[in-house]
Design a protein around this motif. Structure first.
Motif, PDB file in Angstrom:
ATOM      1  N   ILE A  46       0.839  -1.199   0.000  1.00  0.00           N
ATOM      2  CA  ILE A  46       0.000   0.000   0.000  1.00  0.00           C
ATOM      3  C   ILE A  46       0.875   1.250   0.000  1.00  0.00           C
ATOM      4  CG2 ILE A  46      -1.929   1.175   1.107  1.00  0.00           C
ATOM      5  CD1 ILE A  46      -2.567  -1.715   0.434  1.00  0.00           C
ATOM      6  N   GLY A  47       0.541   2.202  -0.867  1.00  0.00           N
ATOM      7  CA  GLY A  47       1.214   3.496  -0.882  1.00  0.00           C
ATOM      8  C   GLY A  47       0.306   4.575  -0.322  1.00  0.00           C
ATOM      9  N   THR A  70       5.173  -1.421  -8.125  1.00  0.00           N
ATOM     10  CA  THR A  70       5.076  -2.578  -7.223  1.00  0.00           C
ATOM     11  C   THR A  70       3.872  -2.450  -6.286  1.00  0.00           C
ATOM     12  OG1 THR A  70       6.406  -1.607  -5.420  1.00  0.00           O
ATOM     13  CG2 THR A  70       7.598  -2.713  -7.214  1.00  0.00           C
ATOM     14  N   LEU A  71       3.143  -1.344  -6.382  1.00  0.00           N
ATOM     15  CA  LEU A  71       2.049  -1.078  -5.436  1.00  0.00           C
ATOM     16  C   LEU A  71       0.744  -1.720  -5.891  1.00  0.00           C
ATOM     17  CD1 LEU A  71       2.696   2.696  -4.615  1.00  0.00           C
ATOM     18  CD2 LEU A  71       3.489   0.665  -3.384  1.00  0.00           C
ATOM     19  N   ASP A  72       0.008  -2.231  -4.926  1.00  0.00           N
ATOM     20  CA  ASP A  72      -1.319  -2.796  -5.207  1.00  0.00           C
ATOM     21  C   ASP A  72      -2.400  -1.722  -5.103  1.00  0.00           C
ATOM     22  OD1 ASP A  72      -0.643  -5.651  -5.513  1.00  0.00           O
ATOM     23  OD2 ASP A  72      -0.016  -5.484  -3.419  1.00  0.00           O
ATOM     24  N   PHE A 107      -0.669   6.521 -12.534  1.00  0.00           N
ATOM     25  CA  PHE A 107      -1.263   5.657 -11.514  1.00  0.00           C
ATOM     26  C   PHE A 107      -2.107   4.563 -12.164  1.00  0.00           C
ATOM     27  CE2 PHE A 107       0.105   9.233  -9.158  1.00  0.00           C
ATOM     28  CZ  PHE A 107       0.210   8.857  -7.824  1.00  0.00           C
ATOM     29  N   ASN A 108      -2.836   4.901 -13.213  1.00  0.00           N
ATOM     30  CA  ASN A 108      -3.661   3.900 -13.890  1.00  0.00           C
ATOM     31  C   ASN A 108      -2.816   2.805 -14.525  1.00  0.00           C
ATOM     32  OD1 ASN A 108      -6.327   4.806 -13.407  1.00  0.00           O
ATOM     33  ND2 ASN A 108      -6.151   6.364 -15.007  1.00  0.00           N
ATOM     34  N   SER A 109      -1.645   3.151 -14.988  1.00  0.00           N
ATOM     35  CA  SER A 109      -0.808   2.174 -15.693  1.00  0.00           C
ATOM     36  C   SER A 109       0.099   1.379 -14.755  1.00  0.00           C
ATOM     37  CB  SER A 109       0.056   2.887 -16.739  1.00  0.00           C
ATOM     38  OG  SER A 109       0.938   3.812 -16.115  1.00  0.00           O
ATOM     39  N   LYS A 110       0.377   1.893 -13.561  1.00  0.00           N
ATOM     40  CA  LYS A 110       1.344   1.259 -12.668  1.00  0.00           C
ATOM     41  C   LYS A 110       0.727   0.556 -11.460  1.00  0.00           C
ATOM     42  CE  LYS A 110       4.958   2.702 -15.019  1.00  0.00           C
ATOM     43  NZ  LYS A 110       5.868   1.771 -15.743  1.00  0.00           N
ATOM     44  N   VAL A 111      -0.270   1.163 -10.833  1.00  0.00           N
ATOM     45  CA  VAL A 111      -0.860   0.592  -9.618  1.00  0.00           C
ATOM     46  C   VAL A 111      -1.748  -0.590  -9.997  1.00  0.00           C
ATOM     47  CG1 VAL A 111      -2.304   1.048  -7.593  1.00  0.00           C
ATOM     48  CG2 VAL A 111      -0.765   2.828  -8.464  1.00  0.00           C
ATOM     49  N   LYS A 112      -1.596  -1.708  -9.302  1.00  0.00           N
ATOM     50  CA  LYS A 112      -2.266  -2.948  -9.704  1.00  0.00           C
ATOM     51  C   LYS A 112      -3.790  -2.849  -9.628  1.00  0.00           C
ATOM     52  CE  LYS A 112      -2.502  -7.920  -8.808  1.00  0.00           C
ATOM     53  NZ  LYS A 112      -1.948  -9.072  -8.044  1.00  0.00           N
ATOM     54  N   TYR A 113      -4.320  -2.390  -8.497  1.00  0.00           N
ATOM     55  CA  TYR A 113      -5.769  -2.377  -8.325  1.00  0.00           C
ATOM     56  C   TYR A 113      -6.362  -0.976  -8.523  1.00  0.00           C
ATOM     57  CZ  TYR A 113      -5.318  -7.121  -6.478  1.00  0.00           C
ATOM     58  OH  TYR A 113      -5.044  -8.456  -6.326  1.00  0.00           O
TER      59      TYR A 113
END
Length: 289
Positions: A46-47, A70-72, A107-113
């Motif tokens: 979590i970030g 690497t963030l979910d 954020f849309n392209s990198k954060v998993k959820y």
């Protein structure tokens, strides 16, 4: 939160949580950081991005953004480009000039959820970046539904539901120009009688709305100003607001106003109250020639 109106609230809450509450139940985040949480036998990275005002944003956030892929989940408070450009930021949501504006595409392209932010008082989203909205209504111009977001993660995706706070107090701005068109004036009524009639029509709306602002967007005489202000004197939920420009009426506000005040045939209770007020004024005039 935004420093200008959240002040030292986070520090106060942090003091309370450290001394009285289980830190596993409540956490106060005051600077950007990353942690790993284990929930139902699964680990989530979590970030956190609380609103901060660094002089050199690139350097300040470099460590965070080096790990963003690497963030979910990311939780935060502040402004994304799509929200800043949407022209939907109210006075309650103005950012301090030095506050960073984030790029939702990153954020849309990198954060998993998903990324969940506070700041914009209206629930709005761009793909997987979501603004929660404020839980309750605090000012005029926030007629949209209030509440919170509920996220449910399932495998590699998530479900999102907006839970409306139906108990949030309702606010409405009534443009005088619209009110004058909707409330007909009889030929026999004096200025004082008609103005009193308008006040009763406005006052009737307190059955549905917690706060009312009368936007005086047309020229009025001193009698109108004095009578309206006197009628609502001592009522903290009424605001008399003068403006020289006729503002564009928000569709949702216009719709609420149409439901509240019938254009051709006013609610009989409003009409009865207004007639009673008129008769009272006439009696006072006759008894004090």
């Amino acid at each position: 939160g935004t420093l200008t109106h959240d002040l030292e609230t986070p520090e106060t809450l942090k003091l309370i949580t450290e001394n009285f509450l289980n830190p596993c139940v409540c956490k106060i985040i005051t600077t950007c950081e990353i942690e790993t949480l284990r929930i139902k036998n699964k680990e989530y990275k979590i970030g956190y991005l609380p609103e901060e005002y660094p002089q050199d944003a690139d350097t300040f956030y470099s460590e965070f953004f080096n790990q963003i892929d690497t963030l979910d989940i990311v939780f935060g408070h502040g402004t994304f480009k799509f929200a800043a450009n949407s022209m939907q930021i109210s006075e309650m949501e103005r950012s301090i000039a030095s506050a960073p504006v984030f790029d939702e595409q990153l954020f849309n392209s990198k954060v998993k959820y998903f990324t969940a932010f506070g700041h914009i008082h209206k629930q709005t989203s761009d793909t997987n970046v979501h603004y929660n909205s404020s839980f309750s209504r605090q000012a005029h111009g926030e007629e949209d539904p209030k509440g919170f977001l509920h996220f449910e993660i399932t495998d590699d995706t998530y479900k999102l539901n907006f839970i409306e706070n139906t108990l949030a107090p309702k606010f409405i701005k009534i443009p005088l120009s619209i009110l004058l068109k909707k409330v007909a004036r009889s030929e026999s009524s004096s200025d004082a009688q008609y103005y009193t009639y308008l006040c009763h029509v406005i006052a009737k709306q307190f059955e549905k709305f917690f706060k009312i602002r009368l936007d005086v967007d047309v020229e009025v005489d001193d009698m109108f100003k004095a009578l309206v202000r006197g009628f609502f004197s001592g009522n903290p939920c009424f605001e008399y607001f003068e403006t020289k420009k006729v503002k564009e009426i928000n569709n949702s506000v216009s719709e609420m106003l149409s439901k509240s005040i019938n254009t051709t045939n006013f609610d009989s209770e409003i009409e009865q109250e207004a007639n009673t007020a008129k008769n009272k004024i006439i009696k006072e005039i006759l008894s004090n020639p």
